[in-house]
Design a protein around this motif. Structure first.
Motif, mmCIF file in Angstrom:
data_model
loop_
_atom_site.group_PDB
_atom_site.id
_atom_site.type_symbol
_atom_site.label_atom_id
_atom_site.label_comp_id
_atom_site.label_asym_id
_atom_site.label_seq_id
_atom_site.Cartn_x
_atom_site.Cartn_y
_atom_site.Cartn_z
ATOM 1 N N ASN A 609 0.838 -1.213 0.000
ATOM 2 C CA ASN A 609 0.000 0.000 0.000
ATOM 3 C C ASN A 609 0.863 1.250 0.000
ATOM 4 O O ASN A 609 0.554 2.254 -0.668
ATOM 5 N N GLN A 610 1.928 1.208 0.745
ATOM 6 C CA GLN A 610 2.834 2.356 0.805
ATOM 7 C C GLN A 610 3.485 2.607 -0.554
ATOM 8 O O GLN A 610 3.619 3.753 -0.991
ATOM 9 N N ALA A 611 3.880 1.526 -1.224
ATOM 10 C CA ALA A 611 4.510 1.683 -2.544
ATOM 11 C C ALA A 611 3.508 2.239 -3.560
ATOM 12 O O ALA A 611 3.848 3.082 -4.404
ATOM 13 N N LEU A 612 2.262 1.785 -3.483
ATOM 14 C CA LEU A 612 1.255 2.253 -4.440
ATOM 15 C C LEU A 612 0.842 3.687 -4.165
ATOM 16 O O LEU A 612 0.264 4.349 -5.027
ATOM 17 N N PRO A 643 10.891 -1.798 -5.496
ATOM 18 C CA PRO A 643 11.364 -0.694 -6.332
ATOM 19 C C PRO A 643 10.342 0.442 -6.320
ATOM 20 O O PRO A 643 9.134 0.213 -6.200
ATOM 21 N N ASP A 644 10.820 1.656 -6.447
ATOM 22 C CA ASP A 644 9.948 2.815 -6.251
ATOM 23 C C ASP A 644 9.459 3.432 -7.550
ATOM 24 O O ASP A 644 9.076 4.592 -7.581
ATOM 25 N N SER A 651 14.177 -2.996 -13.931
ATOM 26 C CA SER A 651 15.564 -3.417 -13.647
ATOM 27 C C SER A 651 15.598 -4.531 -12.616
ATOM 28 O O SER A 651 16.383 -5.493 -12.739
ATOM 29 N N ALA A 652 14.771 -4.435 -11.587
ATOM 30 C CA ALA A 652 14.726 -5.489 -10.566
ATOM 31 C C ALA A 652 14.239 -6.801 -11.170
ATOM 32 O O ALA A 652 14.733 -7.887 -10.821
#
Length: 1684
Positions: A609-612, A643-644, A651-652
């Motif tokens: 959730n934080q990444a989204l 990844p952000d 890349s990841a």
């Protein structure tokens, strides 16, 4: 067995899963890989246009790299769903195979297994160690840990010991697991069916997944199973020693043995599928000697027989499937775009509110402006547009809209022209499919858009029921220019859409196209939009220049729909697409995880959730799913684990793939996908990876042993592609399913990560070019560096890539085009810097041209040949221009008859090979191809051209206006000034015409004029500046200033008449001024030289030392610019204004031409004295003002052009050579010499053509078409070309040597009336009815002897032995000896109307209508006898004894010895009469006679016996002028009526009718009766078609034995005569006096070309055609025989 199926193939690949037990199939699988699958692949590619992939899961020698059960089942499903035909080939051997521990067991089942094992006293520690509980699976399960995690808990030991221990422990775990399963079944805790899943081997499990519980259509006729039983003869039971000791009480109840499971598979499961699914099942039993068992030799024998049977079965299965026929390029392109739209729409998972705004715009009827959808990176603009395109039809309630979606950056059309042409064709096709009337109208028009008739109307009912007048639009053709396409698009959008059938046009990705293609497309869209048209564009928010272009192109056309800020300031509706909402992204991720059987823990969900929150993009959600699906419930996930953004996530993902599959396999696979032009098929990707040394070396390092044949395993590639699923899409391109990235950002990351260095990129492009050229195919081994104990060494390995011909050969007829090669190869050769190969292998290659034309890519080919910025490094630009020009002008014909392309190119190129010797190889390719095909019509002698194709036509992007001024330099640079003050520059080879943009003091410079002199161009601006440009140097401009004048008073170029320049000085003539100015470049000083009156013309010496100024008062002032002094003046007494001065520096003479065309020649050698008048002359006719002059130094000829005439002067004697009057009702506007001086070119008022006259004959020889509807503005002569500048700014280029070749080609003065061919085939004679007869040499293709006569030639006859030539001229008979050239006999008083020669070559007969017909000797003209009766249509009998002819309905035979009528043929019925007859050379006694009633007789002349054979149909009327028979009497040509050639086959007594393409104007049989040759004028044309090839006469050759057409050729002009010689050669005489000779090639008859008439290339002439001297045979001055 009939294996046909209703399965219709939509795939482009046969994808086989090779199912086997790896323990007993290694030899068989290797044999299939090396000998069967490559052959089968070539068969499918050539015969069906399909590629082949074979997935062998056990191809790798390392078991650790074999795919697990889940992966194998995915691969099976992939093969079943996508294979075009068979998908399974199974090898069932004598071993069942070991089972493997399941990768995942549900928690309840695993705990049950542990519980039962522990109750039985078994240790479960090993099972619990290798399985870990994972709550993230659905349902929660125990999952088998990866091998590296299992190894991490062991003690470090020696490698071999460790591997042995691992094998022992693995066997222990399997035994425990199986025992636990058996206990559960025994205690009733697990069903036998469920337990069976744990017992089965990989082979058994795979077969049941592939064949079990599937719909019948998925399996029927698509599977091959080979069961091999081995009987050793040894009855002893094999026992196995267990590595574990089990207590007897702990042993599980009876478990199914491997033998029982194998028997159940082979005897029950597989046979049960034969009836229901029609699988091909073979059971082979091998009995072995008990002493030796199953030996290697027996295994090899079985493998060989297996290979033979498998290949045969695969071919039969594949050939039984229904393959779709190839479609034309337009339909193919439209279908591909629609399929792509469907695929992209499936990515629409988040409902976006912007969809409602798009819907509102589409439904709004009064909008005449576009909608522009903007958004940031990866916001989903393309996916939204694809989704909307699929929904639009459902939005309309009372209309049926036409929706056309073009994904411009994915279309494969690299140019603006191709984009617009494709768009126009899609619109036409979409409306054509719903309107049959439109279908007819579009098909019936192939004229240029400029010819659209505005008063043609079509009534279409609108919503109010009122008729709506619509223009009749024309079909899109490759010949259309950009300007014509713009008009054509506007016409289509204005005429086709209606309220009932509106058009919604979606253009996506215009901002991502190359070379500013998107901007150019936008500028050519109509503004405002016509009613009924909706236009939607997608543009990235950061593409400000695109948005600005749209704003400028669509100023406020209509009120904006929405209240956005941009919409109020511009004429388009703006919709901004932002990131999706976080809540929707969370749901999307959960849905993806659920579909893959995964979920995340609550703690992990918080991090997600934080990444989204920071990135709410659909693509990021998909990438996040890839990472989250790998998490276990006990995985440690932190913020750094995610990844952000999109690029870091990609890349990841690549990092993970590298760890799993290897660095080089991953890096090269994604690089090849990124660098491809249109994507790659899986088979192509595997071929490329196998050809890549780094990938194969890595493959060897992983344990694979190098061998002479080696490839990267297909399963390795498939596993990688499975991991990339969701980020790669399949789409159809050129009939093949290719993979490409779903987002261009994958390509950006791959390029940055792996392709940062240009060398790497060029290397990979070169590898791809090698692959598509087939460099390493067909057994060619490629070196591979392998590390050995002794060091690194090179081994040569056959990578077995697919062959890459331009067209696949096929026994079923014309093979399919290799579209993958023609689409990909040019791109990779260009990008790898292999320009020479690009030019040699493709751009000037017949094979490539044929493939492109047959594939419907003619327009793409023309664009490639025309070149652009990418072609500047190529060598043969002019040759490519010529090829492209011919293809473009022939496009209409070639689109309907693509197989005629070689013939069209041969006929068009051969006259100009002397100017383009580099194209000799192209012609040789054509002839080699014809010889290979075994039949055809070739050219031996080409007729003189009547037109010259332009080698290039360059169109500027000037929006409006006309040409104001134009100038060109000797090196070919042209500057064109338009009336809107824009200046356009064309720099020649490899360049487009571009606008010159200069800024001065932050203001854009507006140009006022342009002039040229030598290598210099002088520009003037509206800001009172003069700028000089030396075009041979860098593009820099020198400002020319007059220090004595202020800036405001300085003259502008509008006041400049002309200038002359050298490296040090510029001499400028001002308009209506009495002075000239000299600007010294080094000192930047300007000096003025005063003259007596206003200066009209200016010329300087080469170093600008001496300056000659022609003045209005008739004076010429001569200045020395170095001393700044006046050397003297000269003038004529008439004092007429001097308008042209020409300086001849080699002898220092000066020619002066005054306004009325008078010419004066002055000696100006003595600089210290006044010029001396040498000669002067005046035109003979009344003259008017001089328009232009030109001078030929080589021939000392002056050309003076005036409106009513062009006058030529010999300047040595100053005599008027000739005067050419303008055609009636026309006037000259300009004239210039050709480069060689033998011709001159002229422009006429209100005429779009450039006409070419011959200086020597005074005839207008050629007409040069400019290809545009606008009138010419001026002609510019450069060092190698003639350039016509049109009033619209279009430049048309003709090669000067081509003009010379066409203009100097020799031909007779009038139409060729008769032809006589020598028996040996070395030459022939022609007459045009004048006093001259020409003898032609076939080897040189030129006439070399003139035969002169004293009157017009009426008849031309050559004896069969070619010794005597007899001419009837003005009533006199001339007998020539062809060897000596002597006129041995000249007879007067013959009153003959025709001449006949006897077959024995001894006598001649002069046939007279009003006097005696005489028989005479050829040797001396001595009379033999006279025949008193006139016999019409007379012939001499084959024995040279009778003259046979018709008289009053009867057929009479007169003796050649006495002249008396000795034989008579009369019809049985007195009312009948003879209409046609023919003697037979091979049957001398017989004459075939046809009566008016159609009765066919044979008349034996000597015995006067008659036999009536049969009656022709009453509907068939034999034409006497056409009646002709073969020498053996087998065939007779009866009629050419009704657009057909009717042949009577006397061998089978039947009539044969060959349908022609139009009225037959000439027809004949060859003497031997092998062929009928005829010329027809096509009439099955559209009413408005003006294609030059469609309207030309066609020469066709038919083989009479079977009616096969062996070839045809379009004739360049109308024929007058047609003759066939014994050497299978056709001589055609044309109405303009030219002659063509065409050879017949037919291996079914003559096996090879006849040597005497073998096609040859022209010999280059070291001598000018006008300097050649031809021998003339002079006749006797007076007749030596006179008849009374």
């Amino acid at each position: 067995m009939d294996r046909s199926s209703d399965f219709s193939c939509v795939s482009s690949c046969v994808k086989l899963y090779l199912c086997s037990n790896p323990e007993d199939s290694a030899v068989e699988r290797r044999a299939l890989r090396e000998s069967v699958f490559p052959r089968f692949r070539e068969h499918c590619r050539h015969t069906l246009g399909l590629d082949v992939q074979v997935i062998d899961p056990y191809e790798c020698s390392d078991p650790g790299r074999w795919p697990d059960e889940t992966t194998r089942h995915k691969l099976i499903q992939e093969c079943r769903d996508t294979s075009a035909g068979p998908f399974l080939l199974a090898l069932v051997g004598h071993q069942y195979g070991a089972f493997s521990l399941p990768s995942q067991v549900e928690v309840s089942e695993f705990q049950l297994l542990l519980q039962e094992s522990q109750r039985a006293g078994l240790s479960t520690l090993e099972l619990e160690r290798v399985y870990g509980r994972d709550e993230n699976t659905i349902p929660p399960s125990y999952c088998l840990r990866p091998p590296h995690e299992q190894a991490g808990v062991r003690q470090a030991q020696e490698k071999e010991t460790e591997e042995m221990m691992m094998m022992e422990k693995d066997e222990e775990r399997k035994k425990v697991f199986q025992t636990a399963v058996g206990l559960c079944v025994h205690h009733g805790l697990m069903t036998p069916e469920k337990a069976g899943c744990f017992y089965r081997s990989a082979l058994d499990a795979d077969l049941r997944v592939a064949l079990g519980n599937r719909p019948q259509n998925d399996i029927t006729g698509r599977c091959l199973v080979y069961v091999h039983r081995v009987i050793s003869g040894n009855k002893k039971k094999d026992t196995e020693k267990s590595h574990l000791r089990f207590q007897s009480e702990a042993a599980a109840p009876d478990q199914p043995t491997d033998e029982a499971l194998l028997s159940e598979l082979c005897d029950i499961f597989l046979p049960g599928l034969i009836t229901s699914y029609e699988i091909l099942l073979y059971t082979i039993t091998t009995e072995c000697d008990r002493r030796y068992g199953y030996t290697t030799a027996r295994r090899r024998t079985y493998a060989d027989s297996l290979c033979q049977q498998a290949y045969s079965d695969l071919v039969k299965l594949t050939d039984s499937f229904n393959m779709s026929d190839p479609v034309d390029a337009l339909a193919r392109g439209k279908a591909e775009q629609e399929e792509l739209c469907t695929e992209l729409s499936q990515f629409y998972e988040l409902i976006r509110p912007e969809e409602d705004e798009v819907k509102a715009y589409v439904l709004q009827r009064d909008q005449q402006c576009p909608l522009v959808l903007t958004g940031g990176t990866c916001t989903g603009k393309t996916v939204l547009m694809a989704h909307c395109a699929r929904q639009i039809k459902s939005w309309f309630e009372d209309s049926d809209p036409v929706v056309i979606t073009s994904f411009c950056n994915l279309s494969g059309n690299p140019s603006t022209k191709l984009q617009l042409s494709s768009l126009c064709s899609d619109i036409e096709r979409s409306y054509r499919s719903h309107d049959t009337n439109l279908n007819t109208r579009l098909d019936s028009n192939c004229t240029d858009v400029k010819d659209v008739v505005s008063n043609t109307e079509k009534h279409v009912s609108d919503s109010d029921g009122k008729p709506n007048a619509v223009l009749n639009p024309k079909s899109t053709t490759p010949a259309m220019s950009l300007c014509e396409l713009k008009v054509h698009l506007s016409t289509l959008l204005s005429s086709l859409p209606s309220p009932k059938r509106p058009l919604v046009l979606i253009l996506d990705g215009l901002d991502q196209t190359e070379n500013n293609c998107g901007l150019q497309v936008i500028e050519r869209l109509p503004s405002p939009l016509p009613p009924g048209v909706k236009l939607i564009l997608t543009v990235s928010s950061n593409q400000k220049h695109i948005l600005q272009a749209i704003r400028l192109h669509y100023p406020q056309c209509s009120p904006p729909l929405c209240n956005s800020e941009d919409s109020g300031q511009s004429g388009y509706v703006h919709v901004q697409l932002g990131p999706a909402c976080r809540k929707g992204c969370v749901k999307m991720l959960a849905s993806h995880l659920c579909r893959s059987g995964r979920r995340v823990t609550s703690g992990q969900q918080a991090l997600v959730n934080q990444a989204l929150t920071s990135c709410c993009l659909p693509l990021y959600v998909r990438l996040l799913h890839t990472h989250a699906s790998l998490w276990h419930s006990d995985s440690e996930v932190t913020e750094s684990s995610l990844p952000d953004g999109v690029h870091p996530s990609i890349s990841a993902l690549l990092d993970l793939l590298e760890q799993k599959h290897g660095y080089f396999l991953v890096s090269r696979a994604v690089s090849y996908l990124t660098l491809s032009r249109t994507g790659l098929t899986e088979a192509e990707l595997t071929d490329l990876l196998s050809s890549d040394n780094r990938v194969l070396a890595e493959y060897v390092q992983q344990g694979e042993s190098s061998s002479s044949k080696m490839r990267v395993s297909q399963v390795s590639v498939e596993r990688l592609l499975l991991d990339l699923r969701g980020f790669l899409m399949r789409r159809t391109v050129g009939g093949s399913h290719v993979l490409f990235w779903v987002s261009r950002h994958f390509g950006l990351v791959v390029a940055k990560r792996y392709l940062g260095a240009n060398e790497v990129k060029r290397e990979l492009h070169s590898e791809m070019a090698d692959y598509f050229t087939g460099r390493w195919a067909c057994g060619c081994s490629k070196p591979l560096q392998v590390n050995q104990e002794s060091g690194e060494m090179a081994v040569y390995v056959d990578r077995q890539p697919a062959s890459q011909p331009f067209a696949f050969s096929s026994s079923k007829g014309v093979g399919r085009v290799n579209l993958r090669k023609v689409l990909e190869l040019p791109h990779h050769l260009q990008e790898s810097g292999r320009g020479e190969e690009l030019e040699d292998m493709l751009l000037t290659s017949l094979g490539f041209h044929q493939a492109m034309v047959r594939a419907g890519l003619l327009e793409d080919l023309v664009v490639m040949l025309d070149g652009g910025k990418d072609s500047s490094g190529l060598n043969f630009a002019r040759e490519r221009w010529l090829l492209g020009s011919i293809l473009k002008s022939s496009s209409c014909f070639l689109q309907s008859s693509p197989l005629e392309m070689p013939t069209v190119m041969e006929m068009s190129l051969i006259p100009y090979l002397e100017a383009f010797p580099a194209l000799e190889g192209y012609i040789r390719e054509i002839r080699k191809e014809r010889r290979k095909s075994g039949s055809g019509v070739g050219v031996v002698l080409w007729p003189a051209p009547s037109a010259v194709p332009a080698i290039k036509c360059v169109q500027s992007d000037a929006k409006t206006g006309k040409v104001k001024e134009a100038a060109g330099t000797e090196c070919g640079i042209v500057a064109v000034l338009m009336d809107d003050d824009s200046l356009w520059i064309w720099k020649g080879v490899g360049c487009d015409i571009v606008e010159l943009s200069l800024n001065c003091e932050q203001e854009e410079v507006k140009f006022a004029g342009v002039k040229s002199s030598g290598q210099f161009i002088l520009l003037s601006t509206h800001s009172n500046k003069l700028l000089m440009w030396d075009v041979t140097g860098p593009e820099c401009f020198l400002e020319v200033k007059d220090p004595s004048k202020t800036e405001s008073s300085q003259c502008t170029l509008d006041e400049i008449q002309r200038f002359a320049a050298c490296q040090e000085k510029i001499c400028v003539q001002w308009k209506d001024e009495s002075f000239v100015s000299v600007f010294e470049i080094s000192s930047e000083t300007m000096t003025h030289f005063q003259c007596q009156s206003s200066v009209n013309c200016l010329v300087c010496s080469s170093d600008c030392t001496y300056m000659y100024c022609g003045e209005e008062g008739g004076t010429v002032s001569i200045f020395n610019t170095n001393t700044r002094s006046l050397l003297g003046t000269c003038s004529r007494s008439s004092h007429s204004a001097v308008v042209s001065v020409i300086l001849c520096e080699n002898n220092w003479e000066m020619l002066c031409v005054d306004r009325r065309g008078n010419v004066a020649l002055w000696d100006v050698a003595a600089k210290a004295h006044l010029p001396i008048l040498l000669k002067e002359g005046s035109p003979g006719a009344e003259s008017n003002d001089v328009l232009s002059t030109d001078y030929s130094n080589e021939f000392h000829t002056l050309l003076v052009c005036q409106s009513q005439q062009v006058t030529l002067w010999d300047t040595l004697e100053l005599e008027e050579l000739d005067q050419f009057l303008a055609p009636r009702g026309k006037t000259f506007t300009e004239a210039v010499f050709s480069h060689d001086g033998h011709l001159f070119l002229a422009l006429l008022d209100k005429c779009c053509l450039v006409l070419v006259w011959s200086v020597s004959t005074g005839k207008c020889l050629l007409s040069l078409e400019t290809g545009t509807s606008t009138l010419p503005f001026t002609l510019i002569k450069t060092a190698s070309d003639v350039i016509c500048v049109g009033r619209d700014g279009c430049l048309t280029l003709w090669d000067s040597e081509m003009i010379c070749a066409a203009g100097t080609a020799l031909k007779m003065g009038c139409g060729v009336k008769e032809v006589a061919v020598e028996q040996e085939g070395e030459g022939f004679y022609t007459t045009d009815g004048s006093e001259m007869v020409w003898k032609w040499n076939l080897e040189t293709g030129l006439p070399y002897i003139y035969l002169q006569h004293n009157g017009p030639v009426e008849k031309l006859r050559l004896s069969l032995d070619s010794v005597h030539l007899v001419i009837l001229s003005a009533g006199e008979i001339y007998i020539w000896q062809t060897k000596s050239g002597l006129n041995i006999v000249r007879i007067s008083g013959s009153r003959a109307t025709d001449i006949l020669l006897t077959p024995n070559c001894n006598f001649g007969v002069s046939v007279s209508e009003r006097g005696l017909s005489r028989v005479w000797k050829l040797a001396n003209g001595g009379a033999v006898c006279s025949i008193h009766l006139y016999l019409s249509d007379a012939q001499i009998s084959s024995e040279s004894t009778f003259l046979i002819g018709r008289r009053r309905g009867d057929l009479l035979a007169a003796s050649l010895w006495s002249g008396s009528i000795s034989k008579r043929f009369s019809c049985v019925e007195s009312s009948e009469h003879v209409v046609a007859f023919h003697s037979l050379s091979e049957h001398p006694d017989f004459v075939v006679v046809i009566a008016a009633s159609g009765s066919v007789y044979t008349w034996k002349v000597a015995e006067e016996t008659v036999c009536r054979h049969f009656q022709l149909p009453y509907t068939l009327h034999c034409q006497p002028q056409d009646f002709h028979m073969s020498s053996d009497g087998s065939y007779a040509l009866l009629s050419t009526d009704n657009e057909a050639v009717t042949i009577l086959d006397l061998t089978q007594i039947r009539l044969c009718s060959f349908k022609a393409k139009g009225p037959v104007i000439k027809a004949c049989l060859d003497r031997s009766g092998l062929y009928v040759i005829y010329v027809s004028c096509p009439t099955d044309l559209d009413s408005n078609c003006v294609c030059h090839l469609h309207v030309r006469p066609v020469l066709t050759v038919i083989r009479l034995a079977d009616g096969t057409q062996i070839g045809s050729v379009c004739l360049p002009k109308n024929p007058l005569t047609l003759a066939v010689c014994e050497q299978q050669c056709v001589v055609v005489g044309f109405e303009d006096g030219s002659v063509g000779v065409y050879s017949l090639l037919d291996v079914n008859v003559n096996g090879k070309e006849t040597e005497k008439w073998k096609e040859h290339l022209p010999r280059y002439l070291s001598q000018c055609p006008f300097d050649r001297t031809l021998s003339t045979w002079v006749p006797l001055k007076t007749p030596n025989i006179t008849w009374p």
